[in-house]
Design an enzyme around this catalytic site. Structure first.
Site, mmCIF file in Angstrom:
data_model
loop_
_atom_site.group_PDB
_atom_site.id
_atom_site.type_symbol
_atom_site.label_atom_id
_atom_site.label_comp_id
_atom_site.label_asym_id
_atom_site.label_seq_id
_atom_site.Cartn_x
_atom_site.Cartn_y
_atom_site.Cartn_z
ATOM 1 N N SER A 239 0.846 -1.179 0.000
ATOM 2 C CA SER A 239 0.000 0.000 0.000
ATOM 3 C C SER A 239 0.891 1.242 0.000
ATOM 4 O O SER A 239 2.095 1.163 0.207
ATOM 5 C CB SER A 239 -0.908 -0.012 1.248
ATOM 6 O OG SER A 239 -1.789 1.090 1.253
ATOM 7 N N CYS A 240 0.266 2.416 -0.247
ATOM 8 C CA CYS A 240 1.018 3.681 -0.226
ATOM 9 C C CYS A 240 0.008 4.813 -0.163
ATOM 10 O O CYS A 240 -1.015 4.697 0.502
ATOM 11 C CB CYS A 240 1.940 3.793 -1.440
ATOM 12 S SG CYS A 240 1.081 3.787 -3.034
ATOM 13 N N GLY A 241 0.256 5.920 -0.860
ATOM 14 C CA GLY A 241 -0.675 7.028 -0.860
ATOM 15 C C GLY A 241 -1.801 6.857 -1.861
ATOM 16 O O GLY A 241 -2.965 7.109 -1.556
ATOM 17 N N GLY A 243 -1.454 4.112 -4.611
ATOM 18 C CA GLY A 243 -1.205 2.934 -5.429
ATOM 19 C C GLY A 243 -0.072 3.068 -6.420
ATOM 20 O O GLY A 243 0.016 2.280 -7.359
ATOM 21 N N TRP A 268 -3.962 4.744 0.607
ATOM 22 C CA TRP A 268 -4.383 5.685 1.640
ATOM 23 C C TRP A 268 -5.373 6.722 1.117
ATOM 24 O O TRP A 268 -6.165 7.288 1.888
ATOM 25 C CB TRP A 268 -3.183 6.371 2.271
ATOM 26 C CG TRP A 268 -3.553 7.010 3.582
ATOM 27 C CD1 TRP A 268 -3.680 8.331 3.868
ATOM 28 C CD2 TRP A 268 -3.886 6.314 4.791
ATOM 29 N NE1 TRP A 268 -4.083 8.510 5.174
ATOM 30 C CE2 TRP A 268 -4.212 7.280 5.761
ATOM 31 C CE3 TRP A 268 -3.948 4.958 5.135
ATOM 32 C CZ2 TRP A 268 -4.582 6.942 7.063
ATOM 33 C CZ3 TRP A 268 -4.321 4.626 6.441
ATOM 34 C CH2 TRP A 268 -4.632 5.610 7.378
#
Length: 287
Positions: A239-241, A243, A268
């Site tokens: 996961s991240c901000g 994708g 996120w």
């Protein structure tokens, strides 16, 4: 450890620029608030024969979330229009060294195309070696792309919620430590700070040489994940901000032989804006 690699060198690419089956994609992307225009910079200079891959154009148009995966048919149509076929060998790069180029690498794999690679060091390394450049619009290409969707490489919100109750599944977050902890603001307005409960934190740039942007040796990649408390034998959702940099974790794990890592597409941008989802703050607890 696997000998499989998703990377090609600048020397490898330079020797093959005339290959009619080669497709080079500049996938540079800048976070919201960064005053730079990726497409304008592409028009100013790019690797000869490259085409611009805009992750904000090849996306699901039915959602307000940023650059979510399109459906397979839409992606196939867009890639056909770009001149990419199933016989194409694709090399993606960006101007960061490695950040956004991992996103189309993952997208092509999601849609069944394995002949896709990332240029190690990206445009930064290409420029450092004083290799040739072009400017202006991309040349038109011909190709016919058919997509074959691999759902196992994508996770949605429900899959992540299920993972929270499945101890074997690990969430690994590629954002920087401050954003993960909730002590630094998100680049997108309206998002809560923090992280998915139980997630581990491996900032994507921890997998890169800080000077060159080249991917670290496999032993160092492995050490970064293990040091963050990630069990490399268990299922992983990156996961991240939004994708994008999560795909850097996916490609790093691919280098270690993990071809099955899933990416939480909404990341996120979805989790931090959706009412009622659990959120944790502070550093990750490493067991």
């Amino acid at each position: 450890m696997s000998t499989r690699t998703a990377f090609v060198s600048t020397a490898w690419l330079a020797e093959r620029l005339a290959d009619p089956h080669l497709r080079v994609l500049d996938a540079t992307y800048f976070l919201p608030g960064v005053p730079r225009n990726a497409e304008a910079e592409f028009l100013e200079k790019h690797i000869p024969g490259a085409q611009f891959f805009d992750i904000d154009a090849y996306k699901d148009l039915e959602t307000d979330l940023p650059h979510m995966l399109p459906d397979p048919d839409s992606f196939a149509e867009d890639m056909t229009d770009l001149g990419i076929g199933n016989d194409s060998t694709i090399v993606c790069y960006d101007s960061h060294g490695l950040m956004s180029a991992a996103r189309p690498w993952w997208m092509f794999r999601v849609f069944g195309h394995d002949k896709v690679f990332v240029l190690d060091g990206g445009l930064k390394q290409w420029l450092a070696e004083d290799r040739p450049l072009e400017s202006g619009p991309a040349k038109s290409r011909q190709g016919r792309f058919h997509a074959r969707f691999r759902p196992e490489l994508v996770s949605d919100r429900d899959a992540v919620l299920t993972a929270l109750d499945t101890p074997a599944v690990q969430i690994v977050d590629a954002r920087g430590a401050g954003r993960f902890a909730g002590t630094e603001p998100e680049p997108r307005a309206g998002l809560s700070g923090g992280h998915i409960p139980g997630a581990r934190n491996v900032p994507f740039n921890a997998l890169l040489d800080p000077g060159t942007g080249l991917i670290l040796p496999k032993g160092d990649i492995e050490a970064r994940f293990i040091g963050a408390g990630v069990d490399l034998k268990r299922p992983i959702i990156a996961s991240c901000g939004s994708g994008v940099s999560a795909c850097v974790l996916a490609i790093g794990l691919y280098e270690l032989g993990r071809t099955d890592v899933s990416v939480y597409d909404g990341s996120w941008s979805e989790w931090g804006s959706y009412p009622g989802l659990p959120i944790a703050t502070g550093e990750a607890a490493v067991l």
